[in-house]
Design an enzyme around this catalytic site. Structure first.
Site, PDB file in Angstrom:
ATOM      1  N   ASP A 120       1.644   5.100  -2.176  1.00 48.33           N
ATOM      2  CA  ASP A 120       1.975   6.037  -3.253  1.00 48.33           C
ATOM      3  C   ASP A 120       2.276   5.266  -4.528  1.00 48.33           C
ATOM      4  OD1 ASP A 120       2.991   9.067  -3.725  1.00 48.33           O
ATOM      5  OD2 ASP A 120       4.249   7.659  -4.839  1.00 48.33           O
TER       6      ASP A 120
ATOM      7  N   TYR B  41       4.027   3.653 -13.001  1.00 49.52           N
ATOM      8  CA  TYR B  41       4.630   2.488 -12.346  1.00 49.52           C
ATOM      9  C   TYR B  41       4.024   1.168 -12.828  1.00 49.52           C
ATOM     10  CZ  TYR B  41       6.020   6.143  -8.955  1.00 49.52           C
ATOM     11  OH  TYR B  41       6.495   7.284  -8.354  1.00 49.52           O
TER      12      TYR B  41
ATOM     13  N   LYS C  76      -0.781   9.320  -9.857  1.00 54.58           N
ATOM     14  CA  LYS C  76      -0.224  10.469 -10.592  1.00 54.58           C
ATOM     15  C   LYS C  76      -0.540  10.385 -12.076  1.00 54.58           C
ATOM     16  CE  LYS C  76       3.664  10.021  -7.383  1.00 54.58           C
ATOM     17  NZ  LYS C  76       3.952   8.590  -7.284  1.00 54.58           N
TER      18      LYS C  76
ATOM     19  N   HIS D 295       2.577  14.307 -12.469  1.00 55.05           N
ATOM     20  CA  HIS D 295       3.808  13.585 -12.109  1.00 55.05           C
ATOM     21  C   HIS D 295       5.075  14.422 -12.376  1.00 55.05           C
ATOM     22  CE1 HIS D 295       5.263   9.142 -11.711  1.00 55.05           C
ATOM     23  NE2 HIS D 295       6.152   9.954 -11.177  1.00 55.05           N
TER      24      HIS D 295
HETATM   25  N1  LIG Z   1       7.278  11.620  -8.105  1.00 58.41           N
HETATM   26  C1  LIG Z   1       8.365  11.068  -8.586  1.00 58.41           C
HETATM   27  O1  LIG Z   1       8.872  11.474  -9.637  1.00 58.41           O
HETATM   28  C2  LIG Z   1       8.983   9.906  -7.865  1.00 58.41           C
HETATM   29  C3  LIG Z   1      10.245   9.430  -8.241  1.00 58.41           C
HETATM   30  C4  LIG Z   1      10.788   8.357  -7.525  1.00 58.41           C
HETATM   31  C5  LIG Z   1      10.094   7.805  -6.461  1.00 58.41           C
HETATM   32  N2  LIG Z   1       8.852   8.283  -6.131  1.00 58.41           N
HETATM   33  C6  LIG Z   1       8.057   7.693  -4.999  1.00 58.41           C
HETATM   34  O2  LIG Z   1       8.891   7.636  -3.841  1.00 58.41           O
HETATM   35  C7  LIG Z   1       8.932   6.267  -3.376  1.00 58.41           C
HETATM   36  C8  LIG Z   1      10.238   5.970  -2.697  1.00 58.41           C
HETATM   37  O3  LIG Z   1      11.345   6.279  -3.548  1.00 58.41           O
HETATM   38  P1  LIG Z   1      12.276   5.188  -4.241  1.00 58.41           P
HETATM   39  O4  LIG Z   1      11.497   3.950  -4.418  1.00 58.41           O
HETATM   40  O5  LIG Z   1      12.867   5.801  -5.470  1.00 58.41           O
HETATM   41  O6  LIG Z   1      13.486   5.004  -3.252  1.00 58.41           O
HETATM   42  P2  LIG Z   1      13.724   4.793  -1.669  1.00 58.41           P
HETATM   43  O7  LIG Z   1      12.455   4.547  -0.967  1.00 58.41           O
HETATM   44  O8  LIG Z   1      14.606   5.921  -1.236  1.00 58.41           O
HETATM   45  O9  LIG Z   1      14.640   3.487  -1.659  1.00 58.41           O
HETATM   46  C9  LIG Z   1      14.172   2.229  -2.088  1.00 58.41           C
HETATM   47  C10 LIG Z   1      15.383   1.295  -2.198  1.00 58.41           C
HETATM   48  O10 LIG Z   1      16.018   1.140  -0.933  1.00 58.41           O
HETATM   49  C11 LIG Z   1      15.938  -0.220  -0.484  1.00 58.41           C
HETATM   50  N3  LIG Z   1      15.536  -0.162   0.924  1.00 58.41           N
HETATM   51  C12 LIG Z   1      14.319   0.180   1.430  1.00 58.41           C
HETATM   52  N4  LIG Z   1      14.337   0.176   2.767  1.00 58.41           N
HETATM   53  C13 LIG Z   1      15.587  -0.162   3.134  1.00 58.41           C
HETATM   54  C14 LIG Z   1      16.216  -0.332   4.394  1.00 58.41           C
HETATM   55  N5  LIG Z   1      15.550  -0.143   5.539  1.00 58.41           N
HETATM   56  N6  LIG Z   1      17.533  -0.715   4.404  1.00 58.41           N
HETATM   57  C15 LIG Z   1      18.204  -0.931   3.255  1.00 58.41           C
HETATM   58  N7  LIG Z   1      17.656  -0.767   2.028  1.00 58.41           N
HETATM   59  C16 LIG Z   1      16.362  -0.389   1.965  1.00 58.41           C
HETATM   60  C17 LIG Z   1      14.910  -0.882  -1.364  1.00 58.41           C
HETATM   61  O11 LIG Z   1      15.255  -2.231  -1.596  1.00 58.41           O
HETATM   62  P3  LIG Z   1      14.246  -3.452  -1.222  1.00 58.41           P
HETATM   63  O12 LIG Z   1      12.992  -3.211  -2.023  1.00 58.41           O
HETATM   64  O13 LIG Z   1      15.016  -4.657  -1.645  1.00 58.41           O
HETATM   65  O14 LIG Z   1      14.029  -3.342   0.259  1.00 58.41           O
HETATM   66  C18 LIG Z   1      15.024  -0.083  -2.662  1.00 58.41           C
HETATM   67  O15 LIG Z   1      16.108  -0.561  -3.442  1.00 58.41           O
HETATM   68  C19 LIG Z   1       8.687   5.459  -4.665  1.00 58.41           C
HETATM   69  O16 LIG Z   1       8.359   4.116  -4.401  1.00 58.41           O
HETATM   70  C20 LIG Z   1       7.582   6.284  -5.296  1.00 58.41           C
HETATM   71  O17 LIG Z   1       6.364   6.014  -4.643  1.00 58.41           O
HETATM   72  C21 LIG Z   1       8.296   9.323  -6.812  1.00 58.41           C
END
Ligand SMILES: NC(=O)c1ccc[n+]([C@@H]2O[C@H](COP(=O)([O-])OP(=O)(O)OC[C@H]3O[C@@H](n4cnc5c(N)ncnc54)[C@H](OP(=O)(O)O)[C@@H]3O)[C@@H](O)[C@H]2O)c1
Length: 282
Positions: free
Chosen positions: A46, A51, A76, A109
């Protein structure tokens, strides 16, 4: 390597329910992170123009040696490109950055109801047109509220295949998810572990001890069992593997319900509210 379950979208496409998110992975680190994810077994990436790492995602997918159809790629439309001509041009930019002949899923998005005279309808019609042209398999939206989805239903021909929304144990976004369930729109949960904020939760810690897994795995398993599509982000090779190891345990209904009970409603939201969000990257 475990088989990731797929969900069938309203257009017949099969999406892997677990993927890998690349928000906030710097471009210089993205190709290696995606290569690691593909090696671990993820087959769904994704990304987004916003990004800034579409090129590196495409580079890793192309270098992987996997058949193009073996990997689901989502991108997106950026916030500055909602007008139809801009959207067409932005889509060309996305394909060319990825270096791929098609994307599996392309999303608006953000709805941006305070910009473009509130017109995300002509943007959606442009995605319908691009899908008919054949270089997008599925089209969907992100951060759309119920009122935005109702407007698309009233004024356009194609129901979004997915709505990608903030959703995690502290913010379960129930009204938007329920609308999707009632209208055949799959829910993709962004920030599925609330960027780490739910991992110290006492209840999640208890469940993790009960099943002998990490808090992150418990939360991701809860998403899968509740029918959400998820793509946790990690720039760390070990956590990338940890977040994929979800298919050799289950949570009981009562464990799932204890996590359901953590919902804080609107107070649990971490990201911006879609009704007011109007950031256009320069
Ligand atoms: N459509 C939208 O508006 C929107 C907005 C936000 C996100 N997204 C999408 O959703 C995806 C995921 O959301 P997100 O990146 O915001 O947050 P997330 O996946 O909820 O969390 C990522 C964070 O958690 C840490 N992490 C990951 N796995 C872990 C584990 N097993 N234990 C401890 N810490 C862990 C990562 O650090 P490390 O990297 O150091 O492991 C990073 O700081 C994004 O990458 C993007 O593709 C979309």
């Amino acid at each position: 390597m475990p088989q990731v379950p797929t969900l069938t979208l309203n257009d017949g496409q099969q999406i892997p329910q677990l993927g890998f998110g690349v928000f906030q992975i710097p471009p210089r680190d993205t190709a290696a992170a995606v290569a690691r994810a593909l090696e671990v077994g993820y087959r769904h990436i994704d990304t987004a123009e916003m990004y800034g790492n579409e090129a590196e995602v495409g580079e890793a997918v192309r270098a992987s040696g996997l058949e193009r159809d073996a990997v689901w790629v989502t991108s997106k439309l950026n916030n500055g490109a909602h007008r139809p001509d801009d959207a067409r041009q932005a889509f060309e930019g996305t394909l060319s950055a990825l270096g791929l002949g098609h994307v599996d899923l392309f999303l608006i998005h953000w709805p941006l109801p305070t910009l473009y005279e509130g017109d995300f309808v002509s943007t959606w019609r442009t995605l319908e047109e691009l899908q008919r042209d054949g270089r997008i398999r599925s089209i969907g939206v992100s951060n759309f509220q119920v009122e935005h989805l109702e407007r698309l239903a009233a004024e356009t021909d194609v129901t979004p295949a997915v709505n990608q929304i903030e959703l995690h144990p502290y913010f379960q976004n129930r009204e938007v998810k329920a609308y999707g369930e009632a209208h055949g729109i799959a829910t993709e949960a962004w920030s599925p572990i609330a960027q780490g904020a739910v991992l110290d939760d006492e209840t999640i810690g208890e469940v993790a001890r009960e099943v002998g897994r990490t808090p992150g795995q418990v939360v991701l398993r809860w998403h899968l069992e509740r029918g959400n599509i998820v793509f946790p982000k990690s720039a760390d090779p070990d956590r990338t593997a940890e977040n994929f190891a979800l298919f050799d345990f289950r949570l009981t209904e009562s464990q799932l319900e204890r996590i359901d009970a953590l919902d804080r409603g609107e107070d649990g939201r971490n990201g911006p509210h879609p009704n007011g969000f109007d950031m256009v990257p320069s």
